[in-house]
Design a protein around this motif. Sequence first.
Motif, PDB file in Angstrom:
ATOM      1  N   UNK A 135       0.842  -1.188   0.000  1.00  0.00           N
ATOM      2  CA  UNK A 135       0.000   0.000   0.000  1.00  0.00           C
ATOM      3  C   UNK A 135       0.882   1.244   0.000  1.00  0.00           C
ATOM      4  N   UNK A 136       0.382   2.287  -0.662  1.00  0.00           N
ATOM      5  CA  UNK A 136       1.140   3.512  -0.873  1.00  0.00           C
ATOM      6  C   UNK A 136       0.443   4.666  -0.180  1.00  0.00           C
ATOM      7  N   UNK A 137       1.213   5.423   0.628  1.00  0.00           N
ATOM      8  CA  UNK A 137       0.677   6.577   1.338  1.00  0.00           C
ATOM      9  C   UNK A 137       1.363   7.843   0.817  1.00  0.00           C
ATOM     10  N   UNK A 138       0.569   8.890   0.570  1.00  0.00           N
ATOM     11  CA  UNK A 138       1.144  10.166   0.167  1.00  0.00           C
ATOM     12  C   UNK A 138       0.098  11.267   0.213  1.00  0.00           C
ATOM     13  N   UNK A 139       0.535  12.483   0.487  1.00  0.00           N
ATOM     14  CA  UNK A 139      -0.358  13.641   0.508  1.00  0.00           C
ATOM     15  C   UNK A 139       0.047  14.623  -0.584  1.00  0.00           C
ATOM     16  N   UNK A 140      -0.903  15.461  -1.015  1.00  0.00           N
ATOM     17  CA  UNK A 140      -0.599  16.510  -1.983  1.00  0.00           C
ATOM     18  C   UNK A 140      -0.050  15.944  -3.275  1.00  0.00           C
ATOM     19  N   UNK A 141       1.074  16.525  -3.742  1.00  0.00           N
ATOM     20  CA  UNK A 141       1.695  16.049  -4.977  1.00  0.00           C
ATOM     21  C   UNK A 141       2.139  14.599  -4.848  1.00  0.00           C
ATOM     22  N   UNK A 142       2.493  14.174  -3.644  1.00  0.00           N
ATOM     23  CA  UNK A 142       2.904  12.785  -3.428  1.00  0.00           C
ATOM     24  C   UNK A 142       1.736  11.817  -3.566  1.00  0.00           C
ATOM     25  N   UNK A 143       0.517  12.315  -3.410  1.00  0.00           N
ATOM     26  CA  UNK A 143      -0.657  11.460  -3.598  1.00  0.00           C
ATOM     27  C   UNK A 143      -0.753  11.001  -5.047  1.00  0.00           C
ATOM     28  N   UNK A 144      -0.399  11.894  -5.973  1.00  0.00           N
ATOM     29  CA  UNK A 144      -0.415  11.523  -7.391  1.00  0.00           C
ATOM     30  C   UNK A 144       0.616  10.430  -7.670  1.00  0.00           C
ATOM     31  N   UNK A 145       1.770  10.509  -7.013  1.00  0.00           N
ATOM     32  CA  UNK A 145       2.801   9.477  -7.166  1.00  0.00           C
ATOM     33  C   UNK A 145       2.296   8.148  -6.601  1.00  0.00           C
ATOM     34  N   UNK A 146       1.625   8.206  -5.455  1.00  0.00           N
ATOM     35  CA  UNK A 146       1.086   6.990  -4.834  1.00  0.00           C
ATOM     36  C   UNK A 146       0.058   6.323  -5.741  1.00  0.00           C
ATOM     37  N   UNK A 147      -0.806   7.120  -6.355  1.00  0.00           N
ATOM     38  CA  UNK A 147      -1.820   6.562  -7.257  1.00  0.00           C
ATOM     39  C   UNK A 147      -1.167   5.925  -8.473  1.00  0.00           C
ATOM     40  N   UNK A 148      -0.167   6.576  -9.036  1.00  0.00           N
ATOM     41  CA  UNK A 148       0.565   6.003 -10.165  1.00  0.00           C
ATOM     42  C   UNK A 148       1.244   4.696  -9.765  1.00  0.00           C
ATOM     43  N   UNK A 149       1.804   4.665  -8.561  1.00  0.00           N
ATOM     44  CA  UNK A 149       2.468   3.455  -8.078  1.00  0.00           C
ATOM     45  C   UNK A 149       1.473   2.305  -7.919  1.00  0.00           C
ATOM     46  N   UNK A 150       0.297   2.608  -7.383  1.00  0.00           N
ATOM     47  CA  UNK A 150      -0.737   1.572  -7.231  1.00  0.00           C
ATOM     48  C   UNK A 150      -1.098   0.969  -8.585  1.00  0.00           C
ATOM     49  N   UNK A 151      -1.212   1.808  -9.598  1.00  0.00           N
ATOM     50  CA  UNK A 151      -1.530   1.346 -10.949  1.00  0.00           C
ATOM     51  C   UNK A 151      -0.450   0.425 -11.491  1.00  0.00           C
ATOM     52  N   UNK A 152       0.817   0.804 -11.279  1.00  0.00           N
ATOM     53  CA  UNK A 152       1.919  -0.010 -11.794  1.00  0.00           C
ATOM     54  C   UNK A 152       1.993  -1.362 -11.098  1.00  0.00           C
ATOM     55  N   UNK A 153       1.830  -1.379  -9.769  1.00  0.00           N
ATOM     56  CA  UNK A 153       1.965  -2.644  -9.046  1.00  0.00           C
ATOM     57  C   UNK A 153       0.729  -3.527  -9.211  1.00  0.00           C
ATOM     58  N   UNK A 154      -0.426  -2.920  -9.414  1.00  0.00           N
ATOM     59  CA  UNK A 154      -1.628  -3.695  -9.715  1.00  0.00           C
ATOM     60  C   UNK A 154      -1.422  -4.519 -10.983  1.00  0.00           C
ATOM     61  N   UNK A 155      -0.780  -3.930 -11.982  1.00  0.00           N
ATOM     62  CA  UNK A 155      -0.509  -4.632 -13.235  1.00  0.00           C
ATOM     63  C   UNK A 155       0.463  -5.783 -13.044  1.00  0.00           C
ATOM     64  N   UNK A 156       1.245  -5.746 -11.964  1.00  0.00           N
ATOM     65  CA  UNK A 156       2.232  -6.799 -11.698  1.00  0.00           C
ATOM     66  C   UNK A 156       1.648  -7.936 -10.851  1.00  0.00           C
ATOM     67  N   UNK A 157       0.338  -7.974 -10.743  1.00  0.00           N
ATOM     68  CA  UNK A 157      -0.373  -8.988  -9.938  1.00  0.00           C
ATOM     69  C   UNK A 157      -0.011  -8.886  -8.462  1.00  0.00           C
ATOM     70  N   UNK A 158       0.149  -7.655  -8.006  1.00  0.00           N
ATOM     71  CA  UNK A 158       0.401  -7.381  -6.595  1.00  0.00           C
ATOM     72  C   UNK A 158      -0.853  -6.759  -6.005  1.00  0.00           C
ATOM     73  N   UNK A 159      -1.266  -7.223  -4.853  1.00  0.00           N
ATOM     74  CA  UNK A 159      -2.404  -6.626  -4.170  1.00  0.00           C
ATOM     75  C   UNK A 159      -1.989  -5.251  -3.661  1.00  0.00           C
ATOM     76  N   UNK A 160      -2.445  -4.193  -4.352  1.00  0.00           N
ATOM     77  CA  UNK A 160      -1.947  -2.852  -4.070  1.00  0.00           C
ATOM     78  C   UNK A 160      -3.092  -1.866  -3.898  1.00  0.00           C
TER      79      UNK A 160
END
Length: 286
Positions: A135-160
């Motif tokens: 799971x990815x935690x981030x606020x403000x501009x870092x929230x956008x990075x966290x959402x992008x990270x969730x998308x990338x790891x979801x594609x890798x068959x990781x529960x994210x």
Amino acid sequence: MKPAALTWAISSSLPSLRKSERKVAEFILANLTDVIRMRIVDLAEKAEVSEPTVVRFCRAVGCDGFQDFKLALAQQLASSPSYGQIAVTDQDSVAEYTFKVFDSTVDTLLKVRDSLDLNMLDQAVQALCVANRVEFYGFGASAAVATDAQHKFFRLQVSAAAYADPHLQNMSAASMAPGDVVIAISQSGRTTTLINAMERVKSRGAIVIAIAPSDSPVANAANIPLTIDVKEDFQIYTPLSSRIAHLVLIDVLAIGVAQHKGGRLQEHLLEMQLGLEVLREPLENH
């Protein structure tokens, strides 16, 4: 003072400087390469202030005097040749500010690449490869990075999952267990709410990976700190190079996990790609 921290110190001190000292700071930020060739009398004349004001300004940003300031500035420009070309001004053409933004980002990425702790990076990849959930935690501009990270790891068959809400972060942290991993992302490295959630995750026996500045509270609270030091230019025009660096580091972690999964993942990604084709316009035959 480290040379690389000088222009950051000038920019961040602007609100606290006296009006006359601020005139010196603003002139220097707009004329970095010219200043290192100036005498104190030249700078005072250009900034329309007195010589003692220049000395007070130099001391306000951590230097012993004008000569010490010029030495630190010259060292910074030598270590980052493109820096003096980056500050955007109101007079810049489209071509000029476009090149400055790209040059700034490229310069930042190269510095971050060369400063990464590869041992910590390997530890992070190993932890992610065996994680039950990520799971990815981030606020403000870092929230956008966290959402992008969730998308990338979801594609890798990781529960994210990605959370930018403090309540959801704390609920997530309370449900963590050994074998789970949280990646906490912070550009400032000082967000108290994020640090509290990280401590709760660790108390549950899960691993916390931090992407944050070195020696910051967020980095120090992590099991595995991945430190990124980017000194932003806090003027009105501010390309957030640190956000780009964080996104690229997420890509590096994703590549590491994908490499570990190997051939099994390739088939899954191909099936996912084929499934997306129904949402796209067909390519025209030329």
